[in-house]
Design an enzyme around this catalytic site. Structure first.
Site, PDB file in Angstrom:
ATOM      1  N   PHE A  26       0.857  -1.197   0.000  1.00 52.36           N
ATOM      2  CA  PHE A  26       0.000   0.000   0.000  1.00 52.36           C
ATOM      3  C   PHE A  26       0.884   1.235   0.000  1.00 52.36           C
ATOM      4  CE2 PHE A  26      -2.730   3.265   1.868  1.00 52.36           C
ATOM      5  CZ  PHE A  26      -3.885   3.102   1.105  1.00 52.36           C
ATOM      6  N   THR A  28       1.563   5.324   0.364  1.00 50.49           N
ATOM      7  CA  THR A  28       0.974   6.368   1.205  1.00 50.49           C
ATOM      8  C   THR A  28       1.140   7.771   0.610  1.00 50.49           C
ATOM      9  OG1 THR A  28       2.977   6.578   2.536  1.00 50.49           O
ATOM     10  CG2 THR A  28       1.327   4.965   3.281  1.00 50.49           C
ATOM     11  N   ASP A  52       4.453   1.673   1.968  1.00 50.78           N
ATOM     12  CA  ASP A  52       5.516   2.449   1.335  1.00 50.78           C
ATOM     13  C   ASP A  52       5.349   3.914   1.717  1.00 50.78           C
ATOM     14  OD1 ASP A  52       7.659   2.799  -0.816  1.00 50.78           O
ATOM     15  OD2 ASP A  52       6.085   4.189  -1.495  1.00 50.78           O
ATOM     16  N   TYR A  57       6.693  12.744   1.063  1.00 52.33           N
ATOM     17  CA  TYR A  57       5.228  12.775   1.094  1.00 52.33           C
ATOM     18  C   TYR A  57       4.695  13.637   2.238  1.00 52.33           C
ATOM     19  CZ  TYR A  57       5.871   8.650  -1.925  1.00 52.33           C
ATOM     20  OH  TYR A  57       6.269   7.788  -2.916  1.00 52.33           O
ATOM     21  N   LYS A  86      11.783   6.547   2.317  1.00 53.00           N
ATOM     22  CA  LYS A  86      12.774   6.964   1.306  1.00 53.00           C
ATOM     23  C   LYS A  86      13.499   8.249   1.697  1.00 53.00           C
ATOM     24  CE  LYS A  86       9.446   5.431  -2.197  1.00 53.00           C
ATOM     25  NZ  LYS A  86       8.173   5.992  -1.670  1.00 53.00           N
ATOM     26  N   HIS A 119      15.230   7.853  -2.891  1.00 53.38           N
ATOM     27  CA  HIS A 119      13.965   8.136  -3.607  1.00 53.38           C
ATOM     28  C   HIS A 119      14.170   8.330  -5.108  1.00 53.38           C
ATOM     29  CE1 HIS A 119       9.724   9.920  -2.847  1.00 53.38           C
ATOM     30  NE2 HIS A 119       9.803   9.488  -4.076  1.00 53.38           N
ATOM     31  N   ALA A 219       0.827   0.891 -10.158  1.00 55.22           N
ATOM     32  CA  ALA A 219       0.488  -0.436 -10.704  1.00 55.22           C
ATOM     33  C   ALA A 219      -0.860  -0.451 -11.417  1.00 55.22           C
ATOM     34  CB  ALA A 219       0.506  -1.466  -9.578  1.00 55.22           C
ATOM     35  N   ILE A 270      -9.665  -0.088  -1.600  1.00 55.80           N
ATOM     36  CA  ILE A 270      -8.526  -0.592  -0.817  1.00 55.80           C
ATOM     37  C   ILE A 270      -8.693  -2.092  -0.640  1.00 55.80           C
ATOM     38  CG2 ILE A 270      -7.328  -0.486   1.416  1.00 55.80           C
ATOM     39  CD1 ILE A 270      -8.156   2.482   1.613  1.00 55.80           C
ATOM     40  N   ASN A 273      -8.184  -3.983  -3.920  1.00 57.97           N
ATOM     41  CA  ASN A 273      -6.778  -4.089  -4.324  1.00 57.97           C
ATOM     42  C   ASN A 273      -6.009  -5.134  -3.514  1.00 57.97           C
ATOM     43  OD1 ASN A 273      -7.348  -2.101  -6.148  1.00 57.97           O
ATOM     44  ND2 ASN A 273      -6.422  -0.442  -4.971  1.00 57.97           N
TER      45      ASN A 273
END
Ligand SMILES: NC(=O)c1ccc[n+]([C@@H]2O[C@H](COP(=O)([O-])OP(=O)(O)OC[C@H]3O[C@@H](n4cnc5c(N)ncnc54)[C@H](OP(=O)(O)O)[C@@H]3O)[C@@H](O)[C@H]2O)c1
Length: 313
Positions: A26, A28, A52, A57, A86, A119, A219, A270, A273
């Site tokens: 998932f 974020t 992730d 972010y 990252k 990143h 994806a 959610i 997926n």
């Protein structure tokens, strides 16, 4: 929905015995912190065990709060969840790596990070401004640090024990080869845009050859045009196997040996997926041979500047 199908629980072993990454991840990258927290909690509840994150972010704190609340509830344990984050472009100078890593750990409220990624391979001018620009609005790059020097600083994080594995993001084959050749600790994960419209077969072959997990972002094609989820090959298979187009694209990702990330703030999606099931081999072949559209939606790999640019039709 068959419950015996275990595709959604696939875990892929990582280099050096540093653990295993749940293939179903998932992402974020959600601008609003309240929505981030809610979506993260929903994702944990429906079964996602791989999250992730990124300092870029600006919402690691909201992810951390969601994780803590669910852990305290007792239904999910920290050791069951794979948390990656990252290093941003402005922190490539080796002396900035450990402070950036510790700040992420603190915001996420975790002692250890399961995977820490660079990143992008582009170093920006170091400092607090994540998007340094000159008067003309051009990005200020930092030519004073090489990617391999940043990599060495990530290797030291693994030595320190608080980082279980390390990797790269938004790299092409050339930069990946460069790091693999120089690395004492090889990349465990490479995160790049990938979906049936950008299968990255050559990169995937290289990753498999070197025991690296390719982690696909966007994806589902990030809801941009041309819409992957409206592709006639994907929708045709979805009807045949009684799944949604999204579930077809995501099952394809896992069955060809990659991990994937999707993001949604809609609880129904959610769950959708996460609830993927194995596709028949003929469907896998059909996607490989009959989906011919090729699109890269995110130009970050060329500039280090994040963002999806809607295509002009
Ligand atoms: N390394 C990098 O540079 C980089 C770049 C981009 C992303 N990422 C990572 O990858 C993650 C995923 O990327 P992404 O957001 O581009 O992924 P994505 O899942 O391809 O696209 C997300 C979009 O698809 C929609 N969506 C999600 N599930 C759906 C479904 N089942 N059916 C129809 N539409 C659906 C979402 O809408 P709703 O929210 O309205 O449901 C959202 O608009 C990010 O969160 C981030 O962690 C990394």
């Amino acid at each position: 929905m068959t419950t015996q199908d275990t595709l959604r629980y696939t875990r892929i072993p990582l280099q050096h015995g540093s653990g295993a990454i749940p293939a179903v991840g998932f992402g974020t990258l959600i601008p609003d912190p309240v929505a981030t927290k809610q979506a993260t909690k929903t994702a944990l509840e429906v079964g996602f065990r791989h999250f992730d994150c990124a300092e870029r972010y600006r919402n690691e704190q909201a992810v951390g709060e969601a994780l803590q609340e669910v852990f305290k509830g007792g239904t999910v344990r920290r050791e069951d969840v794979f948390v990656s984050t990252k290093l941003w472009n402005t922190n490539h100078r080796p002396e900035r790596v450990k402070p950036a890593f510790d700040a992420s750990r603190q915001r996420l409220r975790v002692d250890t990070v399961d995977c820490y990624l660079i990143h992008t391979p582009f170093a920006f001018q170091p400092g607090d401004d994540q998007d340094p620009r000159d008067d003309q609005g051009r990005v200020l790059y930092d030519s004073g640090v090489a990617l391999v020097e940043t990599w060495r600083a990530l290797e030291s994080l693994v030595d320190g024990g608080q980082c279980k594995s390390i990797g790269l993001s938004d790299v092409g084959l050339d930069r990946l080869r460069e790091v693999v050749a120089a690395a004492r600790i090889k990349p465990a994960v490479v995160q790049v845009e990938s979906h049936p419209y950008l299968p990255e077969w050559e990169l995937l072959d290289f990753c498999k050859e070197h025991g690296i997990v390719l982690l696909a972002f966007a994806a589902l094609g990030h809801s941009l045009e041309p819409r992957l989820l409206d592709d006639p090959v994907i929708t045709g298979i979805a009807r045949r196997v009684d799944k949604t187009p999204a579930q077809v694209a995501l099952a394809w990702a896992v069955q060809r040996g990659t991990a994937f990330l999707t993001t949604s703030t809609t609880p129904r999606r959610i769950r959708e997926n996460f609830e993927i099931s194995t596709l028949p081999e003929d469907a896998m072949r059909e996607i490989r041979d009959r989906v011919t559209t090729r699109v890269r939606f995110n130009p970050v790999v060329e500039t280090g500047v994040p963002g999806f640019i809607p295509r002009v039709r």
